[in-house]
Design a protein around this motif. Structure first.
Motif, mmCIF file in Angstrom:
data_model
loop_
_atom_site.group_PDB
_atom_site.id
_atom_site.type_symbol
_atom_site.label_atom_id
_atom_site.label_comp_id
_atom_site.label_asym_id
_atom_site.label_seq_id
_atom_site.Cartn_x
_atom_site.Cartn_y
_atom_site.Cartn_z
ATOM 1 N N TYR A 220 0.735 -1.163 -0.011
ATOM 2 C CA TYR A 220 -0.155 -0.067 -0.136
ATOM 3 C C TYR A 220 0.943 1.399 -0.020
ATOM 4 O O TYR A 220 1.907 1.387 0.832
ATOM 5 C CB TYR A 220 -0.890 0.114 1.262
ATOM 6 C CG TYR A 220 -2.297 -0.381 0.975
ATOM 7 C CD1 TYR A 220 -2.842 -1.319 0.374
ATOM 8 C CD2 TYR A 220 -3.343 0.851 1.468
ATOM 9 C CE1 TYR A 220 -3.997 -1.553 0.128
ATOM 10 C CE2 TYR A 220 -4.578 0.461 1.075
ATOM 11 C CZ TYR A 220 -5.000 -0.863 0.456
ATOM 12 O OH TYR A 220 -6.184 -0.901 -0.072
ATOM 13 N N PRO A 221 0.658 2.288 -0.921
ATOM 14 C CA PRO A 221 1.243 3.580 -0.531
ATOM 15 C C PRO A 221 0.695 4.338 0.536
ATOM 16 O O PRO A 221 -0.383 3.901 1.022
ATOM 17 C CB PRO A 221 0.901 4.376 -2.149
ATOM 18 C CG PRO A 221 -0.501 3.728 -2.207
ATOM 19 C CD PRO A 221 -0.373 2.238 -1.730
ATOM 20 N N LEU A 222 1.605 5.332 0.659
ATOM 21 C CA LEU A 222 1.240 6.061 2.161
ATOM 22 C C LEU A 222 -0.332 6.817 1.828
ATOM 23 O O LEU A 222 -0.858 6.826 2.481
ATOM 24 C CB LEU A 222 2.135 7.066 2.262
ATOM 25 C CG LEU A 222 1.775 8.153 3.405
ATOM 26 C CD1 LEU A 222 1.869 7.351 4.521
ATOM 27 C CD2 LEU A 222 2.787 9.467 3.250
ATOM 28 N N SER A 223 -0.576 7.263 0.628
ATOM 29 C CA SER A 223 -1.944 7.566 0.408
ATOM 30 C C SER A 223 -2.860 6.821 0.625
ATOM 31 O O SER A 223 -4.054 7.026 1.174
ATOM 32 C CB SER A 223 -2.011 8.099 -1.148
ATOM 33 O OG SER A 223 -1.767 6.910 -2.292
ATOM 34 N N GLY A 224 -2.808 5.220 0.421
ATOM 35 C CA GLY A 224 -3.573 4.389 0.656
ATOM 36 C C GLY A 224 -3.807 4.205 2.253
ATOM 37 O O GLY A 224 -5.123 4.026 2.806
#
Length: 238
Positions: A220-224
């Motif tokens: 997961y990216p930070l935005s997720g």
């Protein structure tokens, strides 16, 4: 020059050429053997170079952050998983800064054991041995930073030495299989949660006393994470 002398000179020239060829072959062979002997040591030295290890807030064994935080994130990982390494070295520090240090998230690292390779099982057991001296996260970082190397007992002991761990205690822990059962239980629990790939994150929180979970598969990216965490906090009215 007589024909006999000419033939003798020709034979001597051939013998000198043969000696040069044989000598060259022996030299090349010796260099290859020396390189084969030196290369593992070079790799081992490269694997234990000093690195910038990031501190973890309220580190406790394989956990970090406030255990009373409103959200708990449990990661199921594998030390030989490239996406897990990317998360650990790139996204996790940002997650620590924004949500763990601020008391919103309690984070737990668990392993899928030797899912990808038996080397992964060795590395997680060694990490738990390091956790006996509250150095789990530093050891975790060293392993991921050197993921491309072959994990073996010598490398794990090298990491322990780099972190200043008690050599005798660490070696005894690792050789005894003290954390084999715990590592296998991690994997069993991950399977029970429905983990099908690594990394997978289980986000757990309560709304009006009712436990809720979200399963976040993949790197997961930070935005997720921001979206999922903020959504859960909204549900809790925080």
């Amino acid at each position: 020059m007589s024909k006999r002398q000419e033939m003798r000179d020709k034979r001597l020239k051939q013998q000198r050429t043969q000696r040069i060829i044989i000598g060259s072959i022996v030299l090349v062979g010796a260099l290859l053997v020396a390189f084969a002997l030196i290369l593992p040591n070079l790799n081992q030295n490269a694997a234990t170079l000093p690195v910038d290890l990031k501190p973890r807030p309220q580190a406790d064994f394989n956990r970090m952050g406030d255990p009373n935080a409103p959200i708990t994130i449990t990661e199921f990982s594998d030390y030989k998983c490239s996406h897990c390494a990317a998360f650990a070295l790139e996204t996790e520090p940002l997650l620590v800064e924004q949500y763990i240090e601020t008391g919103k998230v309690h984070f737990i690292y668990r392993s899928m054991g030797g899912w990808i390779s038996p080397e992964s099982l060795l590395a997680i057991e060694a990490s738990y041995c390091a956790a006996d001296e509250n150095k789990f996260w530093e050891f975790h970082d060293l392993v991921f930073m050197n993921q491309a190397s072959t994990f073996n007992n010598s490398m794990m002991k090298g990491f322990a030495a780099q972190l200043g761990l008690d050599e005798a205690a660490f070696n005894a822990c690792l050789s005894s299989g003290k954390y084999t059962e715990m590592s296998n239980q991690d994997a069993a629990d991950g399977t029970a949660f429905g983990v099908e790939g690594t990394p997978t994150f289980i986000l757990t929180y309560k709304v009006n006393g009712e436990e809720r979970q979200r399963i976040l598969p993949g790197n997961y990216p930070l935005s997720g994470f921001q979206q999922e965490i903020e959504s859960a906090l909204d549900e809790m009215g925080l």
